[in-house]
Every structure is written in C-alpha cells, then in structure tokens.
Design an enzyme around this catalytic site. Sequence first.
Site, PDB file in Angstrom:
ATOM      1  N   ASN A  73       0.867  -1.179   0.000  1.00  0.00           N
ATOM      2  CA  ASN A  73       0.000   0.000   0.000  1.00  0.00           C
ATOM      3  C   ASN A  73       0.908   1.236   0.000  1.00  0.00           C
ATOM      4  O   ASN A  73       1.550   1.535   1.005  1.00  0.00           O
ATOM      5  CB  ASN A  73      -0.891  -0.001   1.249  1.00  0.00           C
ATOM      6  CG  ASN A  73      -1.749   1.263   1.336  1.00  0.00           C
ATOM      7  OD1 ASN A  73      -1.705   2.118   0.457  1.00  0.00           O
ATOM      8  ND2 ASN A  73      -2.519   1.362   2.409  1.00  0.00           N
ATOM      9  N   PRO A  74       0.986   1.956  -1.113  1.00  0.00           N
ATOM     10  CA  PRO A  74       1.926   3.086  -1.167  1.00  0.00           C
ATOM     11  C   PRO A  74       1.503   4.254  -0.286  1.00  0.00           C
ATOM     12  O   PRO A  74       2.286   5.162  -0.050  1.00  0.00           O
ATOM     13  CB  PRO A  74       1.913   3.484  -2.645  1.00  0.00           C
ATOM     14  CG  PRO A  74       0.617   2.989  -3.181  1.00  0.00           C
ATOM     15  CD  PRO A  74       0.210   1.802  -2.363  1.00  0.00           C
TER      16      PRO A  74
ATOM     17  N   GLY B  82       2.163  -2.590   4.770  1.00  0.00           N
ATOM     18  CA  GLY B  82       1.198  -1.553   5.114  1.00  0.00           C
ATOM     19  C   GLY B  82       0.786  -1.713   6.563  1.00  0.00           C
ATOM     20  O   GLY B  82       1.500  -2.304   7.372  1.00  0.00           O
ATOM     21  N   GLY B  83      -0.419  -1.223   6.869  1.00  0.00           N
ATOM     22  CA  GLY B  83      -0.883  -1.241   8.256  1.00  0.00           C
ATOM     23  C   GLY B  83      -1.969  -2.272   8.486  1.00  0.00           C
ATOM     24  O   GLY B  83      -2.135  -3.218   7.702  1.00  0.00           O
ATOM     25  N   ASP B  84      -2.731  -2.064   9.558  1.00  0.00           N
ATOM     26  CA  ASP B  84      -3.769  -3.029   9.930  1.00  0.00           C
ATOM     27  C   ASP B  84      -4.875  -3.100   8.876  1.00  0.00           C
ATOM     28  O   ASP B  84      -5.475  -4.157   8.674  1.00  0.00           O
ATOM     29  CB  ASP B  84      -4.369  -2.645  11.286  1.00  0.00           C
ATOM     30  CG  ASP B  84      -3.352  -2.804  12.402  1.00  0.00           C
ATOM     31  OD1 ASP B  84      -2.462  -3.673  12.267  1.00  0.00           O
ATOM     32  OD2 ASP B  84      -3.433  -2.061  13.394  1.00  0.00           O
ATOM     33  N   GLY B  85      -5.133  -1.990   8.199  1.00  0.00           N
ATOM     34  CA  GLY B  85      -6.158  -1.974   7.156  1.00  0.00           C
ATOM     35  C   GLY B  85      -5.746  -2.855   5.985  1.00  0.00           C
ATOM     36  O   GLY B  85      -6.556  -3.580   5.407  1.00  0.00           O
TER      37      GLY B  85
ATOM     38  N   THR C 286      -0.935   2.059  12.933  1.00  0.00           N
ATOM     39  CA  THR C 286      -1.035   1.436  14.260  1.00  0.00           C
ATOM     40  C   THR C 286      -0.171   0.180  14.335  1.00  0.00           C
ATOM     41  O   THR C 286       0.470  -0.086  15.350  1.00  0.00           O
ATOM     42  CB  THR C 286      -2.506   1.077  14.584  1.00  0.00           C
ATOM     43  OG1 THR C 286      -3.346   2.185  14.254  1.00  0.00           O
ATOM     44  CG2 THR C 286      -2.677   0.754  16.046  1.00  0.00           C
TER      45      THR C 286
ATOM     46  N   ARG D 136      -6.530  11.935   7.503  1.00  0.00           N
ATOM     47  CA  ARG D 136      -5.525  10.982   7.021  1.00  0.00           C
ATOM     48  C   ARG D 136      -4.218  11.679   6.647  1.00  0.00           C
ATOM     49  O   ARG D 136      -3.151  11.109   6.775  1.00  0.00           O
ATOM     50  CB  ARG D 136      -6.060  10.213   5.813  1.00  0.00           C
ATOM     51  CG  ARG D 136      -6.899   9.037   6.204  1.00  0.00           C
ATOM     52  CD  ARG D 136      -6.862   7.913   5.187  1.00  0.00           C
ATOM     53  NE  ARG D 136      -7.255   6.676   5.856  1.00  0.00           N
ATOM     54  CZ  ARG D 136      -6.410   5.778   6.298  1.00  0.00           C
ATOM     55  NH1 ARG D 136      -5.123   5.920   6.109  1.00  0.00           N
ATOM     56  NH2 ARG D 136      -6.828   4.706   6.926  1.00  0.00           N
TER      57      ARG D 136
ATOM     58  N   ARG E 293      -2.783  11.198  13.274  1.00  0.00           N
ATOM     59  CA  ARG E 293      -4.220  11.500  13.265  1.00  0.00           C
ATOM     60  C   ARG E 293      -4.943  10.834  14.429  1.00  0.00           C
ATOM     61  O   ARG E 293      -5.917  11.362  14.951  1.00  0.00           O
ATOM     62  CB  ARG E 293      -4.864  11.086  11.936  1.00  0.00           C
ATOM     63  CG  ARG E 293      -4.948   9.577  11.708  1.00  0.00           C
ATOM     64  CD  ARG E 293      -5.421   9.276  10.286  1.00  0.00           C
ATOM     65  NE  ARG E 293      -5.610   7.851  10.000  1.00  0.00           N
ATOM     66  CZ  ARG E 293      -4.637   7.014   9.680  1.00  0.00           C
ATOM     67  NH1 ARG E 293      -3.376   7.446   9.618  1.00  0.00           N
ATOM     68  NH2 ARG E 293      -4.900   5.748   9.407  1.00  0.00           N
TER      69      ARG E 293
END
Length: 595
Positions: A133-134, A190-193, A236, A299, A305
């Site tokens: 995810n860039p 990337g992150g948790d998403g 996160t 974001r 954030r």
Amino acid sequence: METDSGRMESSVWLGNKRHRALLSGWRFSWTELDKKNRDKNTISLPVSEVVAVMEGQVEIQPQKKVKDTDRDFTLFYVKRSNTGSGKAPLWSLGRSQFCCPSRDLRDQWVTQLRIALKTHCPSRPHRLLVFINPYGGKKKGKQIYHSTVAPLFELAGISSHVVVTERANQARDHILKKDLTGFDGVVCVGGDGMFSELLHGVIGRTQQEAGVSEHDPCVMLQPCDLHIGIIPAGSTDCVCFATVGVNDPVTSALHIIIGDSQPLDVCSVHHHSTLVRYSVSLVGYGFYGDVLAESERRRWMGPLRYDYSGFLVYLCNRSYQGIVQYLPADSQITSPRDNSRCLSGCRVCSESTERLFPRSESSSSLYSRQLGQYSIESEGEWLSVEGRFRCVSLTCMSSSCPRSPKGLSPSAHLADGTGDLILVRNTNPLGFLTYLHRHTNTQDQFDLPFVEVHRVKAVRFSFPPSEEADDEDGPKESRNIPAGIPGDPEMLSDAGDVESGRLGSQQCLAEKRREQGMKEKGRKKRDYLCGLCSSKRSATSVWNCDGEILPYSEILCRVHGQLVHLFARGIEEDTVSRKYHEGSRNCQGRCILHN
Ligand SMILES: CCCCCCCCCCCCC/C=C/[C@@H](O)[C@H](COP(=O)(O)O)NC(=O)CCCCC
Ligand SMILES: Nc1ncnc2c1ncn2[C@@H]1O[C@H](COP(=O)(O)OP(=O)(O)O)[C@@H](O)[C@H]1O
Ligand SMILES: [Ca+2]
C-alpha cells in the site's frame, strides 16, 4: 574432519581466529579455540534460523558482491538484539564468513548445511505474493519493501510477485479472484487496514473453495492454509506488534523467510444473517469508534491523526447506551485477569489446538458440535449487561501496539479460540483518562470500579427499546458520524471572531453582510459542534472494526479459533540476556546461544 548423516565437524577460520564448526542434527555451532586448543566463545543456532548458505565471500548490504574464493562460505542467519528489559528482541541479519582448509571441505559444508535446511525447515515459503500500500502510514511502503525486504527475500531464494495497490480492496479482490497456484503465502506491506484486506481475501477464498457460507454465525469456518505475512508500514501496526512483539520490517521479513507459523483467532461480525467483516484486533464501540470516525478526515496527518483525534474525542466526554450480551468462555482454563502473557510457544494456545480441532472427531461431527454449541445449548448461557458505556471493546488478541505496549487486554491469547470483552461504563473524565493512561504504563487498566472484562466466545450488541425511541438520528444501522468536533481549531477560529464581537458597528453594508454571513456560519458550526458533543442528539456511536467503520450498530460477533496463520511465532521473551546467563553455566568459555 568428521561427517556422518546429519553430523559434520571440522576446523574452520573466521578472520584470523581458528574455530571448530559443528553441525549436529538441527543445530549448527562454531567455537573459537585458543592457542592451546581450548574452547573459548561458542555461537550456536538452530538450523531453522539459518537464512542462507552461500559459496564465497558474500555481502548483502550495501551492495551484493560475491568474491568466489574457493575455500570460503558465508552463512546468513537470524541474530537477536536486546531492545530493553521486558521487550521482544529485534531480529537482524547475522553474517559469518568461514574459511575451510580445502575447497573440498567447503563444498561439503555448503552441501550439508543446505541438506539440513531442507530437512529441518520444510515449511519455508519459496514464492510469495506481495501487496504494497503506497499510501499506508508514513507512505514509505514501497521504499521499505524495495530497500529492506526484497534483498532479504532474494538472498533466501524467495521469488516474489509484487503488486503496488492503486485502490482500496485491490489486494482483497486479487486474493479472492485470481489464480494463486504456486504461491506459498501472501504478504502485505502496510498497516492493519492492509492486513485486513489480506485476511478477508484469504478467509473468503478458503470458504468459497470449501463451499462454506460465511454468513452463518454458527457455521464452523474452514481453517485457511495460505499463510499471511505482515511487513509493518502502517499507522497502528497492531497485528504485527501483537504477534511479533515489535514493528520492525527486518524482523518481520526474517520471520517470513524462515517460515514461522502462528495461528490466530478471528472474530466474524454479523448483522442479522449477514457477515459484515472479520476482525483480529479491535471491534470497538464508543471511544474507539468515535476516534476512528474523527481520524478518517485527517488521514493527511499520517499516524498522528489517531493521537489528535483521540484527544478531541476524549474532550467530548461521551458515553452510549447499549445492551451487551456475551457467551462466556470456560473460566476454568484462563482468565483475562490471570496476569499471564501469551508468548512464543504459549502452552494455553497449543493446548487449545487439541480442543479446537480434536483429531478423533470426524469433520461432520465437529460441524454439528459447533452448531450445537452456538445455536441451541448455548442460548441459556448468554449473560447480559445493560447500561451507559464509554466504550465496548472486543479483541481476540492483546492488541498491543507501539501506542500501548501491553495492549487492550494484556493477558489475551493469540490462538485460544476466545476473545476478551472489555466494558468501560460511563465515568467522570478523570476516571476515563486514568483508564486510557493505564494502557501506556504497568498499572492494571481493569482494576477500576467502572471497568469489567470477560473472556468470551461470542458477543451481541443491541439497544434498549427506550433508547431506540429516544434516538434522533434515525435508524441505528445508518448513523453517520458528522465530520468535525469541538476543539477543532479550524472550526473555532471563525466562531471565535463572531462571538468576541471584534467587528465594529460602523461598517459599510458589504462589511455588515459579511458579518452576517460569518455569524450564520459561526452559528451553524456552533450548533454542529454542540450537536456532536451532546449525548441527546447523537445517541449512538459507530463500531471500529480493525480500523474500518461498520455500517451497522447492532451486531453479533463470534470468535473462530485459529482460523488463519501468520508468518510469525508470537512474542519472544528477551532471550538475549537470559540465554547469555544460562549458556555461560554450561560452557567452559563465554557461550552465546541463539535460539
Ligand atoms: C492518555 C493516553 C491514551 C492512550 C490510549 C491508548 C489505547 C491504545 C489502544 C490501541 C488499540 C489498537 C487496536 C488496533 C486498531 C487498528 O486496527 C486501527 C487501524 O489501524 P491502521 O490500519 O494502522 O490505521 N487503529 C485504530 O483504530 C487506532 C486507535 C487509536 C486509539 C487512540
Ligand atoms: N492504493 C490505495 N489507495 C487508497 N487506499 C488504499 C490503497 N491500498 C490500500 N488502501 C486502503 O488504505 C487503508 C489504510 O491502509 P493501511 O496500510 O492500513 O494504512 P494505515 O495504517 O496508515 O491506515 C486500508 O483500509 C486499505 O484498504
Ligand atoms: Ca484469542
């Protein structure tokens, strides 16, 4: 020199120091010898933590260059470094260059070590599908992958197909629809998403292939074979942190390379008879839902954030009415307040595997057992709590993250088939601040009179009938959190001007019109801000499900034990200093054990 099956021993040189190298079964060690041939330092590591064995003198950073001297070989392996007491060690790439007495011996070492790798590490991935995810976190996903991770994968002989995503849900759809033949795992950068996209893809695909309906909350979902790896590059990084102990791309890449496997509980979230989402870390209503809703429009701030929105939402001082019903887990086995920690090789989780997947039972009887457990027999076992809550959180794991190193529920287990339900009743602002603050220190966040925690198998959330009638926001299923919040400097600047009456009375018409316009604007903003903070107008919050806002408020959550596997091994204890002391008792010289 000595060799027999699985064992090899010889003299080797590391720099100008003579050593004795020994491969014995699943361990490889090398011991420095002094001038009188006595043992000095020993480095010992399990073959499973060898990353690669290369002929010649090989460097990987900053540039890979190979000098193929015919008596040398280079060993790359997992090296741990201490990050401070109580913290999990960081992993880095260790590199040792051995010089053998002859080319023949060098070739034998390389062959034997590679055979040992094949024998003792059968589950290493060879081909991976990587999604970057860039835009996640600090937008460094591509850089982290190409400069840090890809060279390690290449060194370990892993080939990867890389997809840089161009839209949300691209990774999920790719896993659901495309041919995945030949891939041993999927990895997100990337992150948790981003992790959540892979989670939904892998679970969805597995159920499609098995012909299982994901919508039925009583069904026994098919456990997923395809492993998921996480290279942390998000805001996160909770799933990575809670399963590895640190959010470090190199550590995670090494766990993927050596094919570590960590089963993970997953919670399915349903609305009536429809699956809404899956979650592994947080299904949270109230504070965490409001923070997420507020942070989505910020974001651009990156990971900050959440801190900013958390502060604003805290100032709002809100609580929400609800009925929480839960199906308790067997309290004889564990409790969320037993002060235990789920660490690598956790006994509770290992024993749960037997309980969740008993070998003697056929799959059909297992299916009906689960059905019975949830649909009929368990009905009478549901417990109910009604009231006003600051937050209602369900987590299948500790949900530790850099912001909260102990997490939402420090004694939760990664793979025991249960989740922890945390109910924080309405309290005064200082009480709630104390609760939040305890996530960041060693104090027990559950030892507060307005907090309760339960280990559960399922949870239902609904509204009391009277509350439904009071709600001015229309149906509970569709409440949208308004954008904006009290304390927002953007909002308050205009309103402040109007309030203070700084604009004088001797103004021209145009100025007066402008003033009126501003007054109107200020009034709207004030109304809007008051509305958001008033518990009367907005009677409901939203659910934060691993960083996604759910479109429904009334939900049923069910924990599915060990549904997916990650390339991880759970949180390691600070083994570096502990092993040093244990090791030194067993060796004549200084002994450093790596395992
Ligand atoms: C006075 C100090 C208060 C500190 C409170 C700290 C409490 C932290 C608990 C964090 C739990 C995190 C659970 C994970 C949630 C993530 O799935 C979600 C999405 O992450 P990402 O995809 O990386 O953006 N993150 C959040 O919902 C952020 C919650 C932050 C709350 C302050
Ligand atoms: N190319 C993309 N453009 C926009 N959104 C994306 C893209 N790729 C992934 N996403 C979405 O971005 C969201 C946040 O991603 P994530 O990597 O978790 O970052 P963060 O931790 O900063 O929230 C995820 O929900 C994911 O679905
Ligand atoms: Ca669990």
